[in-house]
Design a protein around this motif. Structure first.
Motif, PDB file in Angstrom:
ATOM      1  N   VAL A 117       0.854  -1.189   0.000  1.00  0.00           N
ATOM      2  CA  VAL A 117       0.000   0.000   0.000  1.00  0.00           C
ATOM      3  C   VAL A 117       0.891   1.240   0.000  1.00  0.00           C
ATOM      4  O   VAL A 117       1.768   1.374   0.832  1.00  0.00           O
ATOM      5  CB  VAL A 117      -0.927   0.026   1.230  1.00  0.00           C
ATOM      6  N   GLY A 118       0.657   2.136  -0.929  1.00  0.00           N
ATOM      7  CA  GLY A 118       1.392   3.384  -0.949  1.00  0.00           C
ATOM      8  C   GLY A 118       1.917   3.741  -2.324  1.00  0.00           C
ATOM      9  O   GLY A 118       2.034   2.896  -3.218  1.00  0.00           O
ATOM     10  N   PRO A 119       2.245   5.017  -2.502  1.00  0.00           N
ATOM     11  CA  PRO A 119       2.671   5.494  -3.813  1.00  0.00           C
ATOM     12  C   PRO A 119       4.036   4.971  -4.248  1.00  0.00           C
ATOM     13  O   PRO A 119       4.321   4.930  -5.439  1.00  0.00           O
ATOM     14  CB  PRO A 119       2.700   7.017  -3.635  1.00  0.00           C
ATOM     15  N   MET A 120       4.906   4.595  -3.291  1.00  0.00           N
ATOM     16  CA  MET A 120       6.207   4.067  -3.705  1.00  0.00           C
ATOM     17  C   MET A 120       6.031   2.800  -4.529  1.00  0.00           C
ATOM     18  O   MET A 120       6.774   2.560  -5.486  1.00  0.00           O
ATOM     19  CB  MET A 120       7.090   3.785  -2.480  1.00  0.00           C
ATOM     20  N   THR A 121       5.043   1.986  -4.155  1.00  0.00           N
ATOM     21  CA  THR A 121       4.770   0.773  -4.926  1.00  0.00           C
ATOM     22  C   THR A 121       4.274   1.132  -6.315  1.00  0.00           C
ATOM     23  O   THR A 121       4.781   0.624  -7.328  1.00  0.00           O
ATOM     24  CB  THR A 121       3.717  -0.089  -4.206  1.00  0.00           C
ATOM     25  N   ILE A 122       3.285   2.031  -6.382  1.00  0.00           N
ATOM     26  CA  ILE A 122       2.679   2.381  -7.663  1.00  0.00           C
ATOM     27  C   ILE A 122       3.659   3.124  -8.558  1.00  0.00           C
ATOM     28  O   ILE A 122       3.917   2.732  -9.698  1.00  0.00           O
ATOM     29  CB  ILE A 122       1.411   3.220  -7.428  1.00  0.00           C
ATOM     30  N   LEU A 123       4.232   4.204  -8.015  1.00  0.00           N
ATOM     31  CA  LEU A 123       5.141   5.013  -8.826  1.00  0.00           C
ATOM     32  C   LEU A 123       6.416   4.258  -9.166  1.00  0.00           C
ATOM     33  O   LEU A 123       6.940   4.355 -10.279  1.00  0.00           O
ATOM     34  CB  LEU A 123       5.473   6.313  -8.093  1.00  0.00           C
ATOM     35  N   GLY A 124       6.922   3.495  -8.196  1.00  0.00           N
ATOM     36  CA  GLY A 124       8.130   2.725  -8.452  1.00  0.00           C
ATOM     37  C   GLY A 124       7.925   1.670  -9.518  1.00  0.00           C
ATOM     38  O   GLY A 124       8.774   1.468 -10.390  1.00  0.00           O
ATOM     39  N   ALA A 125       6.767   0.992  -9.477  1.00  0.00           N
ATOM     40  CA  ALA A 125       6.473  -0.024 -10.488  1.00  0.00           C
ATOM     41  C   ALA A 125       6.317   0.601 -11.870  1.00  0.00           C
ATOM     42  O   ALA A 125       6.804   0.055 -12.876  1.00  0.00           O
ATOM     43  CB  ALA A 125       5.203  -0.786 -10.108  1.00  0.00           C
ATOM     44  N   LEU A 126       5.665   1.755 -11.925  1.00  0.00           N
ATOM     45  CA  LEU A 126       5.518   2.438 -13.210  1.00  0.00           C
ATOM     46  C   LEU A 126       6.867   2.889 -13.758  1.00  0.00           C
ATOM     47  O   LEU A 126       7.156   2.738 -14.953  1.00  0.00           O
ATOM     48  CB  LEU A 126       4.583   3.638 -13.048  1.00  0.00           C
ATOM     49  N   GLN A 127       7.685   3.449 -12.882  1.00  0.00           N
ATOM     50  CA  GLN A 127       9.005   3.910 -13.296  1.00  0.00           C
ATOM     51  C   GLN A 127       9.861   2.756 -13.799  1.00  0.00           C
ATOM     52  O   GLN A 127      10.548   2.863 -14.826  1.00  0.00           O
ATOM     53  CB  GLN A 127       9.684   4.610 -12.114  1.00  0.00           C
ATOM     54  N   ASP A 128       9.793   1.638 -13.107  1.00  0.00           N
ATOM     55  CA  ASP A 128      10.566   0.464 -13.494  1.00  0.00           C
ATOM     56  C   ASP A 128      10.045  -0.120 -14.807  1.00  0.00           C
ATOM     57  O   ASP A 128      10.816  -0.503 -15.692  1.00  0.00           O
ATOM     58  CB  ASP A 128      10.499  -0.576 -12.374  1.00  0.00           C
ATOM     59  N   GLY A 129       8.714  -0.173 -14.939  1.00  0.00           N
ATOM     60  CA  GLY A 129       8.129  -0.779 -16.124  1.00  0.00           C
ATOM     61  C   GLY A 129       8.259   0.063 -17.371  1.00  0.00           C
ATOM     62  O   GLY A 129       8.454  -0.456 -18.468  1.00  0.00           O
ATOM     63  N   LEU A 130       8.149   1.385 -17.212  1.00  0.00           N
ATOM     64  CA  LEU A 130       8.164   2.269 -18.370  1.00  0.00           C
ATOM     65  C   LEU A 130       9.578   2.594 -18.853  1.00  0.00           C
ATOM     66  O   LEU A 130       9.837   2.626 -20.051  1.00  0.00           O
ATOM     67  CB  LEU A 130       7.433   3.571 -18.043  1.00  0.00           C
ATOM     68  N   ARG A 131      10.466   2.859 -17.897  1.00  0.00           N
ATOM     69  CA  ARG A 131      11.806   3.334 -18.273  1.00  0.00           C
ATOM     70  C   ARG A 131      12.923   2.382 -17.870  1.00  0.00           C
ATOM     71  O   ARG A 131      14.092   2.670 -18.107  1.00  0.00           O
ATOM     72  CB  ARG A 131      12.042   4.708 -17.633  1.00  0.00           C
TER      73      ARG A 131
END
Length: 236
Positions: A117-131
Motif C-alpha cells: 500500500v502506498g505510492p512508492m509501490t505504484i510510482l516505483g512499479a511504473l518507473q521500473d516498467g516504463l523506463r
C-alpha cells in the motif's frame, strides 16, 4: 512487455532475506526485545503514513480523500477483502506454518499491506516498467527488508509469504505500466498518496495494538481516489 522488473525482484529478495534474519533473531531475542522492535516498526509506519496523508492539504482534497476512504471501504466490505486475505493467510499457515511465536495470518496480512500500500509501490512499479529505472523500488526494497526483519521476529513466518503479494501486485503494476502512464496526473498522485497514507496510519495503529482496523477492506479506496483525481484533472 515492459523492460523493467529488476525493482520487484530486488524487493522480493530483501523481504525474503529480512524475513529469514527475523526468524533467526526471533528465536533468540527475549519477548520484550521483540515487542519493542514491533513498537518501533509501528511508530515508523505511523510516521510514513502521516507524511503521505499530509498531501490532503486543502478542503477539496480532504473531502475527496474522505469520500475515497468511505466509498472504498463499502466496496471492500461488500467484497469481504479482509476476510479473503485472512483466509489466504490461514491456508498458507495450514500448509506451511510451523508453530513458534507470532501469528502466521496476522504476519502475512500485515506485511502484505505494509509492503504494497502506498505510492512508492505504484510510482516505483511504473518507473521500473516504463523506463527500466528501478531506483525508487530499490529504495523501497531497503525499507521493506528492514521492516521484514522486525515483523518476522515478532509475527513469525507468515511475513515471508507476503513476497507472493509483492510478486503478484507490484509485478502486475510493472507489467501494466504502459497502460497506466497517461492516467498518472498530479491530482491522481496527490489523492492516491493521501488516501494510501491514511491506510498506512491505520496499519501502524494495528501494529501497535492500539486498534483493529480492517485496512484491507479500505484498499478499493485507492481506485476511488485515482478516479477522483482524474475527475479533478478534467475539471481544472
Amino acid at each position: 512487455m515492459p523492460m523493467g522488473g529488476l525493482g520487484t525482484m530486488a524487493n522480493l529478495a530483501t523481504v525474503l532475506l529480512g524475513g529469514c534474519l527475523g526468524l533467526l533473531l526471533g528465536n533468540r531475542l527475549p519477548e520484550r526485545m521483540v515487542d519493542i522492535t514491533m513498537q518501533g516498526v509501528g511508530l515508523a509506519t505511523l510516521l510514513v503514513g502521516l507524511q503521505m496523508a499530509w498531501q490532503a492539504d486543502s478542503g477539496p482534497v480532504f473531502i475527496a480523500v474522505l469520500l475515497s476512504i468511505v466509498a472504498g471501504s463499502w466496496i471492500g466490505e461488500g467484497l469481504r477483502l479482509e476476510e479473503r486475505l485472512n483466509g489466504l493467510g490461514d491456508r498458507l499457515r495450514d500448509r506451511f506454518g510451523r508453530g513458534g511465536r507470532g501469528d502466521f495470518t496476522r504476519g502475512f496480512v500485515t506485511a502484505s499491506l505494509l509492503f504494497c500500500v502506498g505510492p512508492m509501490t505504484i510510482l516505483g512499479a511504473l518507473q521500473d516498467g516504463l523506463r527500466g529505472d528501478p531506483t525508487l523500488l530499490l529504495t523501497k526494497s531497503t525499507l521493506d527488508g528492514i521492516s521484514a526483519i522486525a515483523l518476522t521476529a515478532g509475527l513469525g513466518p507468515g511475513v515471508l509469504f507476503s513476497a507472493l503479494t509483492i510478486l503478484i501486485y507490484q509485478g502486475g503494476l510493472t507489467l501494466a505500466a504502459g497502460v497506466a502512464r497517461e492516467f498518472l496526473t498530479d491530482p491522481v498522485i496527490q489523492l492516491v498518496t493521501a488516501t494510501g497514507g491514511l491506510m498506512i496510519v491505520g496499519l501502524g495503529l494495528n501494529i501497535l495494538g492500539v486498534a483493529k482496523l480492517r485496512v484491507a477492506n479500505m484498499l478499493p479506496g485507492l481506485l476511488v481516489a485515482a478516479a477522483a483525481g482524474l475527475l479533478f484533472a478534467a475539471l481544472l
